[in-house]
Design a protein around this motif. Structure first.
Motif, PDB file in Angstrom:
ATOM      1  N   ASP A  10      32.037  31.335  38.499  1.00  0.00           N
ATOM      2  CA  ASP A  10      31.163  30.201  38.189  1.00  0.00           C
ATOM      3  C   ASP A  10      30.229  29.930  39.359  1.00  0.00           C
ATOM      4  OD1 ASP A  10      32.568  29.912  35.797  1.00  0.00           O
ATOM      5  OD2 ASP A  10      33.982  28.517  36.705  1.00  0.00           O
ATOM      6  N   VAL A  11      30.767  30.048  40.551  1.00  0.00           N
ATOM      7  CA  VAL A  11      29.987  29.867  41.770  1.00  0.00           C
ATOM      8  C   VAL A  11      30.102  31.159  42.581  1.00  0.00           C
ATOM      9  CG1 VAL A  11      29.739  28.541  43.899  1.00  0.00           C
ATOM     10  CG2 VAL A  11      30.474  27.397  41.789  1.00  0.00           C
TER      11      VAL A  11
ATOM     12  N   VAL B 145      42.022  41.613  43.298  1.00  0.00           N
ATOM     13  CA  VAL B 145      41.278  41.005  42.193  1.00  0.00           C
ATOM     14  C   VAL B 145      42.228  40.213  41.294  1.00  0.00           C
ATOM     15  CG1 VAL B 145      39.917  41.481  40.111  1.00  0.00           C
ATOM     16  CG2 VAL B 145      39.353  42.621  42.257  1.00  0.00           C
ATOM     17  N   ASN B 146      43.391  40.752  41.009  1.00  0.00           N
ATOM     18  CA  ASN B 146      44.360  40.022  40.191  1.00  0.00           C
ATOM     19  C   ASN B 146      44.848  38.758  40.892  1.00  0.00           C
ATOM     20  OD1 ASN B 146      44.369  41.558  37.863  1.00  0.00           O
ATOM     21  ND2 ASN B 146      45.889  42.981  38.661  1.00  0.00           N
ATOM     22  N   ARG B 147      45.127  38.851  42.169  1.00  0.00           N
ATOM     23  CA  ARG B 147      45.564  37.683  42.932  1.00  0.00           C
ATOM     24  C   ARG B 147      44.468  36.617  42.953  1.00  0.00           C
ATOM     25  NH1 ARG B 147      47.692  37.366  48.974  1.00  0.00           N
ATOM     26  NH2 ARG B 147      45.693  38.295  49.330  1.00  0.00           N
ATOM     27  N   PHE B 148      43.227  37.057  43.115  1.00  0.00           N
ATOM     28  CA  PHE B 148      42.073  36.154  43.105  1.00  0.00           C
ATOM     29  C   PHE B 148      41.963  35.451  41.750  1.00  0.00           C
ATOM     30  CE2 PHE B 148      37.451  35.543  42.447  1.00  0.00           C
ATOM     31  CZ  PHE B 148      37.190  34.678  43.496  1.00  0.00           C
ATOM     32  N   ALA B 149      42.110  36.210  40.660  1.00  0.00           N
ATOM     33  CA  ALA B 149      42.014  35.639  39.308  1.00  0.00           C
ATOM     34  C   ALA B 149      43.123  34.614  39.074  1.00  0.00           C
ATOM     35  CB  ALA B 149      42.082  36.744  38.258  1.00  0.00           C
ATOM     36  N   ILE B 150      44.324  34.913  39.511  1.00  0.00           N
ATOM     37  CA  ILE B 150      45.444  33.991  39.334  1.00  0.00           C
ATOM     38  C   ILE B 150      45.207  32.706  40.129  1.00  0.00           C
ATOM     39  CG2 ILE B 150      47.894  33.640  39.890  1.00  0.00           C
ATOM     40  CD1 ILE B 150      48.226  36.692  39.175  1.00  0.00           C
ATOM     41  N   LYS B 151      44.753  32.819  41.372  1.00  0.00           N
ATOM     42  CA  LYS B 151      44.477  31.633  42.188  1.00  0.00           C
ATOM     43  C   LYS B 151      43.391  30.779  41.555  1.00  0.00           C
ATOM     44  CE  LYS B 151      44.388  32.037  46.773  1.00  0.00           C
ATOM     45  NZ  LYS B 151      44.080  32.607  48.106  1.00  0.00           N
ATOM     46  N   ARG B 152      42.338  31.411  41.030  1.00  0.00           N
ATOM     47  CA  ARG B 152      41.256  30.655  40.388  1.00  0.00           C
ATOM     48  C   ARG B 152      41.759  29.946  39.139  1.00  0.00           C
ATOM     49  NH1 ARG B 152      36.828  32.841  38.301  1.00  0.00           N
ATOM     50  NH2 ARG B 152      35.625  31.008  38.728  1.00  0.00           N
TER      51      ARG B 152
ATOM     52  N   ARG C  26      44.860  28.950  38.467  1.00  0.00           N
ATOM     53  CA  ARG C  26      45.720  27.834  38.883  1.00  0.00           C
ATOM     54  C   ARG C  26      44.888  26.663  39.388  1.00  0.00           C
ATOM     55  NH1 ARG C  26      50.311  31.394  41.920  1.00  0.00           N
ATOM     56  NH2 ARG C  26      51.467  31.967  40.047  1.00  0.00           N
ATOM     57  N   ARG C  27      43.863  26.965  40.156  1.00  0.00           N
ATOM     58  CA  ARG C  27      43.011  25.897  40.687  1.00  0.00           C
ATOM     59  C   ARG C  27      42.298  25.159  39.559  1.00  0.00           C
ATOM     60  NH1 ARG C  27      42.423  21.801  43.565  1.00  0.00           N
ATOM     61  NH2 ARG C  27      40.350  21.418  44.332  1.00  0.00           N
ATOM     62  N   LYS C  28      41.819  25.885  38.555  1.00  0.00           N
ATOM     63  CA  LYS C  28      41.173  25.244  37.405  1.00  0.00           C
ATOM     64  C   LYS C  28      42.166  24.350  36.665  1.00  0.00           C
ATOM     65  CE  LYS C  28      37.457  28.481  36.442  1.00  0.00           C
ATOM     66  NZ  LYS C  28      36.881  29.420  35.476  1.00  0.00           N
ATOM     67  N   GLN C  29      43.411  24.796  36.528  1.00  0.00           N
ATOM     68  CA  GLN C  29      44.434  23.973  35.881  1.00  0.00           C
ATOM     69  C   GLN C  29      44.700  22.706  36.688  1.00  0.00           C
ATOM     70  OE1 GLN C  29      47.612  26.911  35.515  1.00  0.00           O
ATOM     71  NE2 GLN C  29      47.433  26.794  33.281  1.00  0.00           N
TER      72      GLN C  29
ATOM     73  N   MET D 164      41.771  15.497  36.554  1.00  0.00           N
ATOM     74  CA  MET D 164      40.789  14.786  35.734  1.00  0.00           C
ATOM     75  C   MET D 164      41.482  13.997  34.620  1.00  0.00           C
ATOM     76  SD  MET D 164      38.028  15.236  37.264  1.00  0.00           S
ATOM     77  CE  MET D 164      36.903  14.490  36.119  1.00  0.00           C
ATOM     78  N   LYS D 165      42.527  14.570  34.011  1.00  0.00           N
ATOM     79  CA  LYS D 165      43.297  13.850  32.985  1.00  0.00           C
ATOM     80  C   LYS D 165      43.908  12.580  33.564  1.00  0.00           C
ATOM     81  CE  LYS D 165      44.955  17.520  29.949  1.00  0.00           C
ATOM     82  NZ  LYS D 165      46.177  18.227  29.515  1.00  0.00           N
TER      83      LYS D 165
END
Length: 145
Positions: A14-15, A117-124, A126-129, A135-136
């Motif tokens: 996204d960024v 790349v997989n570790r990066f995707a998992i961290k991203r 989790r951070r989005k969650q 926000m909830k």
């Protein structure tokens, strides 16, 4: 058989994040410095999409210095496509956009890219969650208050 890039895992960002790049000249196999700042828009097991304020010919060899998951690593690749960036696009960070296919010579290099790349995707993910949950909670507090 050619492989469509959508068949290979790619992490869209996204960024975009900054990295460094150097062109490896054919006459000189090692350029002295990573002298070009790039913005990585997507990264996958076989390559990256990035923008830079530099026109680069097709099939140019490059070396990238990337910090992913707080781990710096270097990898080489070759420009396989390029196009000018749309100056009206809010995600535009530089004037040109390129796709690079990594030169993965060993199973160890392939494994490193796969792991990072997989570790990066998992961290991203989790951070989005975490952000969604925050926000909830904030909305619930506002509704009650």
């Amino acid at each position: 058989m050619s492989r469509n890039k959508r068949q290979v895992f790619r992490q869209q960002l996204d960024v975009p994040f900054a990295a460094r790049m150097r062109v490896i000249e054919k006459e000189s196999p090692v350029a002295p410095e990573f002298n070009h700042k790039i913005y990585i828009h997507d990264i996958g097991l076989e390559g990256i999409g990035f923008s830079v304020d530099l026109e680069v010919p097709m099939y140019t060899n490059m070396e990238f210095s990337i910090k992913l998951n707080d781990e710096p690593f270097r990898i080489t690749g070759e420009v396989v496509w390029g196009k000018p960036n749309d100056p009206n696009d809010p995600n535009t960070r530089a004037s040109q956009f390129f796709g690079v296919k990594f030169h993965l010579k060993t199973d160890q290099e392939s494994s490193l890219i796969f792991q990072e790349v997989n570790r990066f995707a998992i961290k991203r993910h989790r951070r989005k969650q975490e952000i969604r949950e925050m926000m909830k909670e904030r909305l619930n507090k506002q509704a009650k208050g």
